[in-house]
Design a protein around this motif. Structure first.
Motif, PDB file in Angstrom:
ATOM      1  N   LEU A  62       2.313  -9.506  -6.334  1.00 34.01           N
ATOM      2  CA  LEU A  62       3.198  -9.727  -7.475  1.00 34.01           C
ATOM      3  C   LEU A  62       3.742 -11.151  -7.479  1.00 34.01           C
ATOM      4  CD1 LEU A  62       4.729  -8.668  -9.932  1.00 34.01           C
ATOM      5  CD2 LEU A  62       6.522  -7.863  -8.377  1.00 34.01           C
ATOM      6  N   LEU A  63       4.232 -11.615  -6.331  1.00 35.77           N
ATOM      7  CA  LEU A  63       4.786 -12.973  -6.237  1.00 35.77           C
ATOM      8  C   LEU A  63       3.702 -14.026  -6.477  1.00 35.77           C
ATOM      9  CD1 LEU A  63       7.153 -12.590  -3.140  1.00 35.77           C
ATOM     10  CD2 LEU A  63       7.801 -12.710  -5.558  1.00 35.77           C
ATOM     11  N   MET A 114       0.949 -18.017 -10.039  1.00 36.37           N
ATOM     12  CA  MET A 114      -0.257 -18.460 -10.734  1.00 36.37           C
ATOM     13  C   MET A 114      -0.074 -18.405 -12.258  1.00 36.37           C
ATOM     14  SD  MET A 114      -2.508 -19.491  -8.562  1.00 36.37           S
ATOM     15  CE  MET A 114      -1.061 -20.172  -7.753  1.00 36.37           C
ATOM     16  N   LEU A 115       0.690 -17.429 -12.740  1.00 36.32           N
ATOM     17  CA  LEU A 115       0.973 -17.328 -14.174  1.00 36.32           C
ATOM     18  C   LEU A 115       1.744 -18.552 -14.657  1.00 36.32           C
ATOM     19  CD1 LEU A 115       0.979 -15.648 -16.825  1.00 36.32           C
ATOM     20  CD2 LEU A 115       3.146 -14.654 -16.036  1.00 36.32           C
ATOM     21  N   TYR A 155      -1.211  -4.883 -12.163  1.00 33.66           N
ATOM     22  CA  TYR A 155      -1.981  -4.616 -10.945  1.00 33.66           C
ATOM     23  C   TYR A 155      -1.085  -4.350  -9.723  1.00 33.66           C
ATOM     24  CZ  TYR A 155      -4.894  -5.580  -6.862  1.00 33.66           C
ATOM     25  OH  TYR A 155      -5.503  -5.507  -5.640  1.00 33.66           O
ATOM     26  N   PRO A 156      -0.175  -5.265  -9.368  1.00 34.43           N
ATOM     27  CA  PRO A 156       0.656  -4.990  -8.185  1.00 34.43           C
ATOM     28  C   PRO A 156       1.568  -3.776  -8.350  1.00 34.43           C
ATOM     29  CG  PRO A 156       1.419  -6.961  -9.323  1.00 34.43           C
ATOM     30  CD  PRO A 156       0.106  -6.588  -9.926  1.00 34.43           C
ATOM     31  N   THR A 210      -6.212 -10.105  -3.549  1.00 31.94           N
ATOM     32  CA  THR A 210      -6.087  -8.982  -2.619  1.00 31.94           C
ATOM     33  C   THR A 210      -6.479  -9.404  -1.208  1.00 31.94           C
ATOM     34  OG1 THR A 210      -6.641  -7.462  -4.422  1.00 31.94           O
ATOM     35  CG2 THR A 210      -6.739  -6.597  -2.184  1.00 31.94           C
ATOM     36  N   GLY A 211      -7.525 -10.208  -1.082  1.00 30.58           N
ATOM     37  CA  GLY A 211      -7.951 -10.695   0.220  1.00 30.58           C
ATOM     38  C   GLY A 211      -6.885 -11.553   0.885  1.00 30.58           C
ATOM     39  N   ILE A 212      -6.236 -12.410   0.094  1.00 29.48           N
ATOM     40  CA  ILE A 212      -5.141 -13.239   0.624  1.00 29.48           C
ATOM     41  C   ILE A 212      -3.997 -12.344   1.090  1.00 29.48           C
ATOM     42  CG2 ILE A 212      -3.446 -15.027   0.081  1.00 29.48           C
ATOM     43  CD1 ILE A 212      -5.373 -16.109  -2.001  1.00 29.48           C
ATOM     44  N   ALA A 213      -3.685 -11.322   0.272  1.00 30.83           N
ATOM     45  CA  ALA A 213      -2.596 -10.406   0.606  1.00 30.83           C
ATOM     46  C   ALA A 213      -2.876  -9.656   1.908  1.00 30.83           C
ATOM     47  CB  ALA A 213      -2.384  -9.420  -0.535  1.00 30.83           C
ATOM     48  N   LEU A 214      -4.145  -9.264   2.116  1.00 29.74           N
ATOM     49  CA  LEU A 214      -4.515  -8.568   3.352  1.00 29.74           C
ATOM     50  C   LEU A 214      -4.328  -9.474   4.572  1.00 29.74           C
ATOM     51  CD1 LEU A 214      -7.769  -6.740   2.164  1.00 29.74           C
ATOM     52  CD2 LEU A 214      -5.578  -5.671   2.746  1.00 29.74           C
ATOM     53  N   ALA A 215      -4.716 -10.742   4.421  1.00 34.87           N
ATOM     54  CA  ALA A 215      -4.552 -11.699   5.525  1.00 34.87           C
ATOM     55  C   ALA A 215      -3.080 -11.956   5.803  1.00 34.87           C
ATOM     56  CB  ALA A 215      -5.273 -13.003   5.183  1.00 34.87           C
ATOM     57  N   VAL A 216      -2.283 -12.117   4.751  1.00 41.48           N
ATOM     58  CA  VAL A 216      -0.843 -12.357   4.904  1.00 41.48           C
ATOM     59  C   VAL A 216      -0.172 -11.160   5.580  1.00 41.48           C
ATOM     60  CG1 VAL A 216       1.327 -12.639   3.639  1.00 41.48           C
ATOM     61  CG2 VAL A 216      -0.671 -13.977   2.982  1.00 41.48           C
TER      62      VAL A 216
END
Length: 289
Positions: A62-63, A68-69, A91-92, A43-49
């Protein structure tokens, strides 16, 4: 176990994992995202992106989770991937679902309240997922990969990743938000730790007494609790003795202490908490002979 029971348990396990991810996503939507707080993990990475590129948060998560999966499948194995696949999508998709329902809803502008309730929701959601035996995926996977190839402790790499992610967000956030973000991580970590052992903690009682046989019988007969007698040796007198060992529920502690003291007021009692107990009388039904 019957086949129908097994299928039912698997379905329930899947539903519990989905529930945990929904609780996580709901806390983010209602408290973290409107307040502009920072956090770690995916989530933190997503906020920065989103800040630097405008990319949709739930879409990026999601991506990233899918990527990672795939890494987890090839590096950590099929079994690990199966425990992660539900959270990868739940989650996403839950976050996107709540975004559509609540849109621009703001429950409170108080940063402290947003921090505390975000922490409660995130910690609770993670605990539900982990207690069901599943994985949350995302940024849980890189530390496991590093541990496998380079033997770097998972806890160390997790802290390094989270710290780096926080720094990326700190660059464009006011100091207050950064400090509240650190408080948020501390809050959900504490909530997660507490909930992972919630309902499983017990009391361990060890007793040294010359009346060990009477104490053993009293615990079995009057408290209906199992007892183990351990061979011991006194340190000062260097004499053989017996230690009575028993595990009880928290509310039984006053009763067992009173019982032991009534038999031997000078008995030496050690009481300590144990995180989890499995076996007859706790996770399994008692068996009487």
């Amino acid at each position: 176990m019957h086949k129908k029971d097994s299928i039912f348990l698997k379905i329930m396990s899947v539903l519990v994992v989905i529930l945990g991810n929904m609780v996580y996503a709901l806390g983010l939507k209602l408290f973290l995202l409107p307040s502009g707080l920072i956090t770690g993990g995916t989530t933190g990475i997503a906020l920065a992106v989103k800040h630097y590129t405008g990319f949709n948060i739930s879409g990026f998560i999601l991506l990233f989770n899918i990527a990672m999966l795939i890494v987890g499948f090839f590096v950590l194995g099929k079994k690990f991937a199966l425990t992660t696949i539900i959270s990868t999508f739940a989650y996403p998709l839950s976050l996107d679902f709540f975004n559509r329902i609540f849109e621009d809803l703001v429950l409170t502008d108080n940063l402290l309240l947003c921090t505390l309730f975000s922490g409660l929701a995130v910690g609770s959601g993670l605990a539900i997922v982990l207690r069901s035996g599943a994985s949350t995926g995302g940024m849980d996977i890189p530390p496991l990969v590093l541990n496998k190839f380079f033997r770097i402790p998972v806890s160390v790499s997790l802290y390094v990743f989270d710290f780096t992610i926080l720094l990326c967000q700190a660059a464009y956030n006011p100091v207050d938000n950064v400090l509240y973000g650190i408080l948020l991580i501390m809050t959900y970590t504490l909530v997660l730790d507490k909930l992972l052992v919630f309902g499983t903690t017990r009391i361990e009682v060890k007793v040294l007494s010359n009346e060990h046989e009477k104490i053993r019988q009293a615990i079995i007969q009057e408290m209906d609790r199992g007892v183990t007698v351990l061979s011991a040796r006194s340190g000062y007198m260097d004499e053989p003795t017996q230690m009575v060992f028993s595990v009880i529920s928290n509310r039984e502690l006053p009763k067992i202490e009173k019982l032991i003291r009534s038999i031997d007021p000078e008995s030496f009692i050690v009481v300590s908490h144990v995180s989890e107990v499995h076996g007859h009388g706790f996770s399994l039904e008692k068996k009487y002979k």
